[in-house]
Every structure is written in structure tokens, then in C-alpha cells.
Scaffold this motif. Structure first.
Motif, PDB file in Angstrom:
ATOM      1  N   PRO A 207       3.506  -1.226 -10.513  1.00  0.00           N
ATOM      2  CA  PRO A 207       2.090  -2.798 -10.512  1.00  0.00           C
ATOM      3  C   PRO A 207       1.249  -1.907 -11.182  1.00  0.00           C
ATOM      4  O   PRO A 207       0.842  -0.940 -12.076  1.00  0.00           O
ATOM      5  CB  PRO A 207       1.523  -1.693  -8.962  1.00  0.00           C
ATOM      6  N   ARG A 209      -1.895  -1.241 -11.520  1.00  0.00           N
ATOM      7  CA  ARG A 209      -2.704  -0.432 -10.958  1.00  0.00           C
ATOM      8  C   ARG A 209      -2.575   0.811 -11.301  1.00  0.00           C
ATOM      9  O   ARG A 209      -3.401   2.182 -11.603  1.00  0.00           O
ATOM     10  CB  ARG A 209      -3.652  -0.976  -9.743  1.00  0.00           C
ATOM     11  N   GLN A 210      -1.230   0.930 -11.169  1.00  0.00           N
ATOM     12  CA  GLN A 210      -0.199   2.350 -11.541  1.00  0.00           C
ATOM     13  C   GLN A 210      -0.623   2.862 -12.517  1.00  0.00           C
ATOM     14  O   GLN A 210      -0.684   4.297 -13.405  1.00  0.00           O
ATOM     15  CB  GLN A 210       0.879   2.448 -10.750  1.00  0.00           C
ATOM     16  N   TYR A 262      -7.865  -3.249 -10.736  1.00  0.00           N
ATOM     17  CA  TYR A 262      -7.411  -4.078 -10.325  1.00  0.00           C
ATOM     18  C   TYR A 262      -6.918  -2.246  -8.975  1.00  0.00           C
ATOM     19  O   TYR A 262      -6.028  -2.964  -7.758  1.00  0.00           O
ATOM     20  CB  TYR A 262      -6.120  -3.300 -10.882  1.00  0.00           C
ATOM     21  N   HIS A 263      -6.528  -1.238  -9.245  1.00  0.00           N
ATOM     22  CA  HIS A 263      -6.194  -0.190  -8.151  1.00  0.00           C
ATOM     23  C   HIS A 263      -7.672  -0.049  -6.545  1.00  0.00           C
ATOM     24  O   HIS A 263      -7.335  -0.290  -5.707  1.00  0.00           O
ATOM     25  CB  HIS A 263      -6.758   1.667  -8.916  1.00  0.00           C
ATOM     26  N   ASN A 266      -6.868  -3.103  -4.950  1.00  0.00           N
ATOM     27  CA  ASN A 266      -5.735  -2.842  -3.602  1.00  0.00           C
ATOM     28  C   ASN A 266      -6.680  -2.295  -2.642  1.00  0.00           C
ATOM     29  O   ASN A 266      -5.803  -2.730  -1.891  1.00  0.00           O
ATOM     30  CB  ASN A 266      -4.956  -2.331  -4.866  1.00  0.00           C
ATOM     31  N   ARG A 267      -7.305  -1.128  -2.793  1.00  0.00           N
ATOM     32  CA  ARG A 267      -7.341  -0.784  -1.996  1.00  0.00           C
ATOM     33  C   ARG A 267      -8.890  -0.957  -1.027  1.00  0.00           C
ATOM     34  O   ARG A 267      -8.894  -0.690  -0.084  1.00  0.00           O
ATOM     35  CB  ARG A 267      -7.915   0.722  -3.017  1.00  0.00           C
ATOM     36  N   ASN A 269      -8.758  -4.213  -0.734  1.00  0.00           N
ATOM     37  CA  ASN A 269      -7.851  -5.618  -0.107  1.00  0.00           C
ATOM     38  C   ASN A 269      -8.656  -6.414  -0.439  1.00  0.00           C
ATOM     39  O   ASN A 269      -9.319  -7.632   0.469  1.00  0.00           O
ATOM     40  CB  ASN A 269      -7.504  -5.276   1.557  1.00  0.00           C
ATOM     41  N   LYS A 272      -6.152 -11.465  -4.862  1.00  0.00           N
ATOM     42  CA  LYS A 272      -5.830 -11.407  -6.427  1.00  0.00           C
ATOM     43  C   LYS A 272      -6.683 -12.270  -7.346  1.00  0.00           C
ATOM     44  O   LYS A 272      -6.673 -12.338  -8.518  1.00  0.00           O
ATOM     45  CB  LYS A 272      -4.045 -11.360  -6.251  1.00  0.00           C
ATOM     46  N   ARG A 305      -9.994   6.574  -9.969  1.00  0.00           N
ATOM     47  CA  ARG A 305      -9.405   6.062  -8.991  1.00  0.00           C
ATOM     48  C   ARG A 305      -8.582   7.383  -7.693  1.00  0.00           C
ATOM     49  O   ARG A 305      -9.008   7.047  -7.143  1.00  0.00           O
ATOM     50  CB  ARG A 305      -8.199   5.515  -9.236  1.00  0.00           C
TER      51      ARG A 305
END
Length: 309
Positions: A207, A209-210, A262-263, A266-267, A269, A272, A305
Motif C-alpha cells: 500500500p 500509504r505505508q 493516503y494513510h 485510510n484511517r 475511511n 478512494k 502518522r
């Protein structure tokens, strides 16, 4: 029996490469698409038989391409051949795709730099100088058209254009790096679906975001900022090195900033589609990219993050 099988497949992959190579040379539009697949035969052959056998395939491809084309074909074949071998070898070892992307970018970049040096030293063809000259001529023609229509060309526009050309001349190494990254990414992206159809294990992209860059980049950035306060003469090695490091680090911090956003998305919700549209909008408003880079610096320095709940 095994050697016969290897030779047979080498002949097949060589034939596929030659077809793609000829299409890239002589077929308009389709040739640009075919270029992206030039590394694929070397990837497939390397993943099945190892890089040692693939070097023999590369040698055969160079000989055949020179015979059907010219010596000018050699750099293209060598660039896509070596990149395909490296990518295939790393895929076979199940390496992280981002690591493969970095390795492929380095191979493309080395080939581009070597090709540029050879073209300047031995063929007296400076592609960059010719491109800048073409841009100057086009701009001069546009200004003459404006004068012919009775309009006075804005002096501010002319000054900005000259400054832009001068900047492009100095940041050529950065442009080479970005181009190499684009070639590497597109080559991997178009090849992966075909490799999957051939039942080859290619893993998945971690991902986005990582992604987290090394913290040491902050120290490099600080050193570059300090260097900008010194009166460096334009055109010197020190000036070119500092300005290119500055823009490369800015690009890396933008990646870090987008990864952080992006992280967060994702957290929280967030859809996209909204994230993708927001990313695209940033490229239409350059000042937003500077904010993203600053956000990346803050995230890298203070680990934002980890604080996002």
C-alpha cells in the motif's frame, strides 16, 4: 534436452523482442506503446532461466538489432535489455516491488546518462541543447506573431521564459531521474499482468500509504538549505549539484506527504475516489505541491502518522 529447451525459448523471446523493436521504430503511435514492452521478453527469460542465460539473449538481441537497424539501435536495446534482466531477476527472488522500482530506475538512469555522454562526445549530438534551441525558436516565433498582430509581448513573460529555460538547463540531472522513474514504473506496470497470465509470481504493490522515507533525508535537506545561502556561481558544479539535490529532495518529500495523506484517508475511511481526485488537483495547483512537501517533512520528522487516531 534442457539446453535445447533453453535455446528454443531464447529464440522465441528474441523473435518477440525483434517484433516489438521494429514496431517501436517504424509504426507511428503503436511504436510508443511497443516501447514499453521491450523489457518483457528479458523479464520472462530471466525469471525462467536466470540472469546468466539472459545475458546471452541480450547479446543476441544486440547483434540482430544492429543488423536490421544501425549502431544507433544499440543503446535502446541495451537499456531495455539490462532493465528487463534486473527486473526479472528481482521478481524471481520475490523482492518488494518498490525495491524493484528503485533498482529499475537506477538502471534506466545509468543507461540514459551513458547514452547522453556518448552522443555528445562521439556523435556531437546534444539532445538537451537542441531541445532548448527549438523551444527558443518557437517562443521567438510566437513573439513575432504577437508583434505582427499589433500586440506588445509582455516583458515579464519573456523574462520568465528565459529563467525557465535556464533552470531546465541546470536541472537536467533531475529531469533524467524523473524520466528514468517514469520508464521504470510504466515498464513494470504493463508487464505485471502478462507475467501473471504466464503463471509467474510477481507479488503485489505494498500500500502506498505505508511508504516512509529514511529520516536521514532530513539532514541532507538541511545541508542543502544551508548551501543555498552561500553565493554559488551559476553553472559551477557546486551550484548544479545543490539545485538538483534540492529538487530531488522536494520530490521525495512530496511522495512522503502524499503517503501521509493516503494513510489519514485510510484511517478516516475516506472514499478512494475523493483521494485520487484530490491528488490530481494538487498537480494543477503547484503551490499545493509545496504544501504537500512541507507536510512530508513534518511527517518524517515528527512521525505524524503515529499520532493519527
Amino acid at each position: 534436452m534442457k539446453n535445447t529447451y533453453v535455446l528454443t525459448e531464447a529464440a522465441i523471446q528474441l523473435a518477440i523482442f525483434i517484433v516489438l523493436f521494429l514496431a517501436s521504430l517504424y509504426v507511428p503511435l503503436l511504436g510508443a506503446v511497443a516501447t514499453l514492452f521491450l523489457s518483457l521478453p528479458f523479464m520472462v527469460f530471466t525469471m525462467r532461466h536466470g540472469y546468466a542465460a539472459s545475458l546471452m539473449l541480450l547479446l543476441a538481441a544486440i547483434i540482430v538489432s544492429v543488423l536490421i537497424g544501425s549502431l544507433l539501435s544499440l543503446p535502446v536495446v541495451f537499456m531495455f535489455g539490462t532493465s528487463g534482466i534486473v527486473i526479472g531477476a528481482l521478481f524471481a527472488k520475490q523482492k518488494n516491488r518498490y525495491m524493484i522500482l528503485v533498482a529499475a530506475t537506477v538502471i534506466f538512469l545509468l543507461n540514459m546518462v551513458i547514452d547522453y555522454i556518448i552522443s555528445v562526445k562521439f556523435f556531437e549530438m546534444d539532445i538537451i541543447a537542441q531541445t532548448l534551441s527549438l523551444l527558443k525558436d518557437s517562443f521567438r516565433t510566437a513573439m513575432q506573431v504577437m508583434e505582427g498582430m499589433g500586440q506588445e509581448p509582455p516583458k515579464e513573460l519573456q523574462e520568465r521564459f528565459q529563467q525557465g529555460l535556464e533552470l531546465v538547463k541546470y536541472v537536467t540531472p533531475t529531469l533524467f531521474a524523473v524520466t528514468a522513474l517514469a520508464f521504470a514504473y510504466l515498464t513494470i506496470v504493463v508487464s505485471v499482468p502478462i507475467l501473471k497470465r504466464l503463471n509467474m509470481s510477481v507479488g503485489t504493490w505494498p500500500p502506498f500509504r505505508q511508504i516512509t522515507l529514511p529520516k536521514q533525508l532530513l539532514w541532507y535537506y538541511l545541508l542543502v538549505l544551508v548551501a543555498t545561502f552561500f553565493p554559488l556561481e551559476k553553472g559551477t558544479f557546486a551550484y548544479i549539484a545543490v539545485i538538483n539535490l534540492y529538487y530531488l529532495l522536494q520530490l521525495l518529500f512530496m511522495i512522503q506527504g502524499f503517503s501521509f495523506l493516503y494513510h489519514v484517508a485510510n484511517r478516516k475511511n475516506i472514499a478512494k475516489g475523493i483521494v485520487v481526485i484530490g491528488t490530481l488537483l494538487c498537480f494543477f495547483f503547484p503551490f499545493l505541491l509545496y504544501l504537500i512537501a512541507i507536510l512530508g517533512i513534518i511527517d518524517l520528522g515528527f512521525e505524524l502518522r503515529k499520532r493519527v487516531q
